[in-house]
Scaffold this motif. Structure first.
Motif, mmCIF file in Angstrom:
data_model
loop_
_atom_site.group_PDB
_atom_site.id
_atom_site.type_symbol
_atom_site.label_atom_id
_atom_site.label_comp_id
_atom_site.label_asym_id
_atom_site.label_seq_id
_atom_site.Cartn_x
_atom_site.Cartn_y
_atom_site.Cartn_z
ATOM 1 N N TYR A 94 0.856 -1.174 0.000
ATOM 2 C CA TYR A 94 0.000 0.000 0.000
ATOM 3 C C TYR A 94 0.896 1.229 0.000
ATOM 4 C CZ TYR A 94 -3.946 -2.953 1.250
ATOM 5 O OH TYR A 94 -4.917 -3.896 1.253
ATOM 6 N N ARG A 132 -3.962 0.190 12.219
ATOM 7 C CA ARG A 132 -4.289 0.142 10.793
ATOM 8 C C ARG A 132 -5.130 -1.070 10.417
ATOM 9 N NH1 ARG A 132 0.870 0.043 7.638
ATOM 10 N NH2 ARG A 132 -0.639 -0.518 6.050
ATOM 11 N N SER A 173 -8.890 -0.652 9.019
ATOM 12 C CA SER A 173 -9.012 -0.094 7.664
ATOM 13 C C SER A 173 -8.540 -1.094 6.612
ATOM 14 C CB SER A 173 -8.229 1.215 7.549
ATOM 15 O OG SER A 173 -6.841 0.977 7.677
ATOM 16 N N VAL A 174 -7.522 -1.869 6.925
ATOM 17 C CA VAL A 174 -7.046 -2.880 5.974
ATOM 18 C C VAL A 174 -8.093 -3.973 5.799
ATOM 19 C CG1 VAL A 174 -5.289 -4.655 5.600
ATOM 20 C CG2 VAL A 174 -4.608 -2.404 6.407
ATOM 21 N N ARG A 216 -14.192 -4.993 1.067
ATOM 22 C CA ARG A 216 -14.759 -4.302 -0.089
ATOM 23 C C ARG A 216 -14.255 -4.916 -1.391
ATOM 24 N NH1 ARG A 216 -14.073 0.354 2.971
ATOM 25 N NH2 ARG A 216 -12.076 0.807 1.982
ATOM 26 N N LEU A 217 -12.971 -5.212 -1.445
ATOM 27 C CA LEU A 217 -12.397 -5.816 -2.647
ATOM 28 C C LEU A 217 -13.016 -7.190 -2.913
ATOM 29 C CD1 LEU A 217 -10.267 -5.795 -4.921
ATOM 30 C CD2 LEU A 217 -8.676 -6.789 -3.270
ATOM 31 N N ALA A 240 -11.347 -3.638 6.244
ATOM 32 C CA ALA A 240 -12.469 -3.061 5.499
ATOM 33 C C ALA A 240 -12.158 -2.994 4.006
ATOM 34 C CB ALA A 240 -12.786 -1.672 6.038
ATOM 35 N N ARG A 241 -10.945 -2.602 3.684
ATOM 36 C CA ARG A 241 -10.533 -2.533 2.277
ATOM 37 C C ARG A 241 -10.552 -3.918 1.645
ATOM 38 N NH1 ARG A 241 -4.921 0.274 1.369
ATOM 39 N NH2 ARG A 241 -5.936 1.694 2.798
ATOM 40 N N THR A 242 -10.092 -4.908 2.388
ATOM 41 C CA THR A 242 -10.075 -6.282 1.891
ATOM 42 C C THR A 242 -11.492 -6.801 1.662
ATOM 43 O OG1 THR A 242 -8.021 -6.678 3.086
ATOM 44 C CG2 THR A 242 -9.237 -8.608 2.371
#
Length: 109
Positions: free
Chosen positions: A18, A35, A38-39, A45-46, A41-43
């Motif tokens: 990142y 962190r 947020s990581v 979403r992906l 959540a990003r995962t």
């Protein structure tokens, strides 16, 4: 038709990072823990955008595995408790069967 050999790899494989990771290579445990949401959540979403059915199936399988692990731990705890109770009841020795009565004679024999 001749087959051409593949070109040899040059250098180590690239590492995916990142943008935030490029600032500091020595992240502390606290910074990593900060962190993590947020990581995750990003995962999620992906994964949701990539294949919703697979994500839902994987989450269901993880929940089922957690429930089965909890049942196994509960069963093991109860089994150990029963075993220790039996050992304590027999004075610390291995349990022996109750005294048996003498065998009855067979009729006609």
């Amino acid at each position: 038709m001749t087959v051409q050999p593949l070109p040899a790899a040059v250098g180590p494989a690239p590492v995916m990072r990142y943008v935030e990771d490029q600032r500091d290579d020595s992240l502390s445990l606290t910074a990593t823990a900060r962190r993590l949401p947020s990581v995750l959540a990003r995962t999620l979403r992906l994964a949701w955008h990539a294949d919703r059915r697979a994500l839902i199936g994987m989450l269901a399988a993880q929940v089922a595995a957690a429930v089965l692990a909890a049942l196994a731990l509960t069963t093991t705890t109860r089994l150990i408790a029963v075993t220790l109770t039996a050992v304590t009841a027999y004075g610390g020795t291995s349990p022996s069967p109750p005294p048996s009565t003498p065998p009855r004679p067979r009729p006609g024999g």
